[in-house]
Design a protein around this motif. Structure first.
Motif, short mmCIF file in Angstrom:
data_model
loop_
_atom_site.label_atom_id
_atom_site.label_comp_id
_atom_site.label_asym_id
_atom_site.label_seq_id
_atom_site.Cartn_x
_atom_site.Cartn_y
_atom_site.Cartn_z
N VAL A 34 -13.97 -8.63 102.62
CA VAL A 34 -12.63 -8.33 102.09
C VAL A 34 -11.52 -8.32 103.38
O VAL A 34 -10.52 -9.00 103.17
N LEU A 35 -11.69 -7.57 104.19
CA LEU A 35 -10.92 -7.45 105.36
C LEU A 35 -10.79 -8.75 106.19
O LEU A 35 -9.72 -9.05 106.64
N ASN A 36 -11.65 -9.50 106.51
CA ASN A 36 -11.55 -10.77 106.88
C ASN A 36 -10.80 -11.70 105.95
O ASN A 36 -9.78 -12.52 106.53
N ILE A 37 -11.01 -11.78 104.53
CA ILE A 37 -10.02 -12.49 103.70
C ILE A 37 -8.58 -12.12 103.95
O ILE A 37 -7.53 -12.91 103.91
N LEU A 38 -8.44 -10.87 104.09
CA LEU A 38 -7.08 -10.35 104.19
C LEU A 38 -6.45 -10.74 105.67
O LEU A 38 -5.19 -11.15 105.80
N ALA A 39 -7.24 -10.72 106.55
CA ALA A 39 -6.80 -11.22 107.92
C ALA A 39 -6.50 -12.65 107.85
O ALA A 39 -5.59 -12.95 108.63
N ARG A 40 -7.27 -13.31 107.41
CA ARG A 40 -6.63 -14.91 107.35
C ARG A 40 -5.64 -15.14 106.37
O ARG A 40 -4.58 -16.19 106.79
N GLN A 41 -5.12 -14.44 105.42
CA GLN A 41 -4.04 -14.56 104.61
C GLN A 41 -2.84 -13.93 105.43
O GLN A 41 -1.63 -14.51 105.39
N ARG A 42 -3.13 -13.15 106.35
CA ARG A 42 -2.03 -12.79 107.31
C ARG A 42 -1.60 -13.67 108.29
O ARG A 42 -0.53 -13.38 108.95
N GLU A 43 -2.45 -14.46 108.80
CA GLU A 43 -2.20 -15.48 109.91
C GLU A 43 -0.84 -16.27 109.75
O GLU A 43 -0.73 -16.81 108.64
N PRO A 44 -0.20 -16.09 110.71
CA PRO A 44 1.28 -16.86 110.59
C PRO A 44 1.01 -18.47 110.59
O PRO A 44 -0.09 -19.01 110.81
N ALA A 45 1.97 -19.09 110.02
CA ALA A 45 1.97 -20.76 109.89
C ALA A 45 2.01 -20.93 111.37
O ALA A 45 2.72 -20.40 112.20
N PRO A 46 1.62 -22.20 111.75
CA PRO A 46 1.82 -22.67 113.02
C PRO A 46 3.53 -22.95 113.15
O PRO A 46 4.19 -23.45 112.38
N PRO A 47 3.84 -22.72 114.45
CA PRO A 47 5.16 -23.10 114.52
C PRO A 47 5.91 -24.22 114.37
O PRO A 47 4.96 -25.20 114.82
N ALA A 48 6.94 -24.25 114.32
CA ALA A 48 7.76 -25.74 113.93
C ALA A 48 7.79 -26.58 115.04
O ALA A 48 7.75 -25.86 116.33
N ASN A 49 7.51 -27.65 115.24
CA ASN A 49 7.70 -28.62 116.33
C ASN A 49 9.08 -28.46 116.99
O ASN A 49 10.06 -28.34 116.28
N ILE A 50 9.28 -28.58 118.23
CA ILE A 50 10.65 -28.48 118.78
C ILE A 50 10.97 -29.83 119.24
O ILE A 50 10.35 -30.46 120.02
N MET A 51 12.12 -30.31 118.95
CA MET A 51 12.57 -31.53 119.39
C MET A 51 12.88 -31.49 120.90
O MET A 51 13.55 -30.42 121.53
N THR A 52 12.52 -32.45 121.68
CA THR A 52 12.87 -32.84 122.97
C THR A 52 14.12 -33.06 123.18
O THR A 52 14.83 -34.02 122.68
N PRO A 53 15.08 -32.09 124.01
CA PRO A 53 16.56 -32.65 124.41
C PRO A 53 16.62 -33.87 125.10
O PRO A 53 15.58 -34.32 125.71
N ALA A 54 17.84 -34.39 124.93
CA ALA A 54 17.80 -35.92 125.57
C ALA A 54 17.89 -35.88 127.00
O ALA A 54 17.43 -36.67 127.86
#
Length: 76
Positions: A34-54
């Motif tokens: 149960v605690l493992n299931i809760l931990a998996r639900q707490r994991e943050p979403a992967p960060p958004a891609n950052i566009m490379t400046p010109a």
């Protein structure tokens, strides 16, 4: 059982109830599961891609030249 009840304080009752239901649905009744299931639900979403400046974009793409490496390895 105490660990699951403590998880209610941090994750909330609906999340713990859903995790318990999922564990029971799989035929498991361990608090670790149960605690493992809760931990998996707490994991943050992967960060958004950052566009490379010109300013950081390559002007000239690198060219792979394996023959140059082979020439450097030759001993005369």
């Amino acid at each position: 059982m105490v660990d699951i009840l403590n998880a209610v304080l941090t994750d909330g009752l609906p999340a713990v109830e859903a995790a318990c239901a999922e564990a029971l649905g799989h035929g498991v009744h361990s608090d670790d599961v149960v605690l493992n299931i809760l931990a998996r639900q707490r994991e943050p979403a992967p960060p958004a891609n950052i566009m490379t400046p010109a300013a950081l974009t390559l002007r000239h793409a690198p060219i792979a030249d394996c023959a140059r490496y082979d020439n450097l390895r030759k001993t005369n």
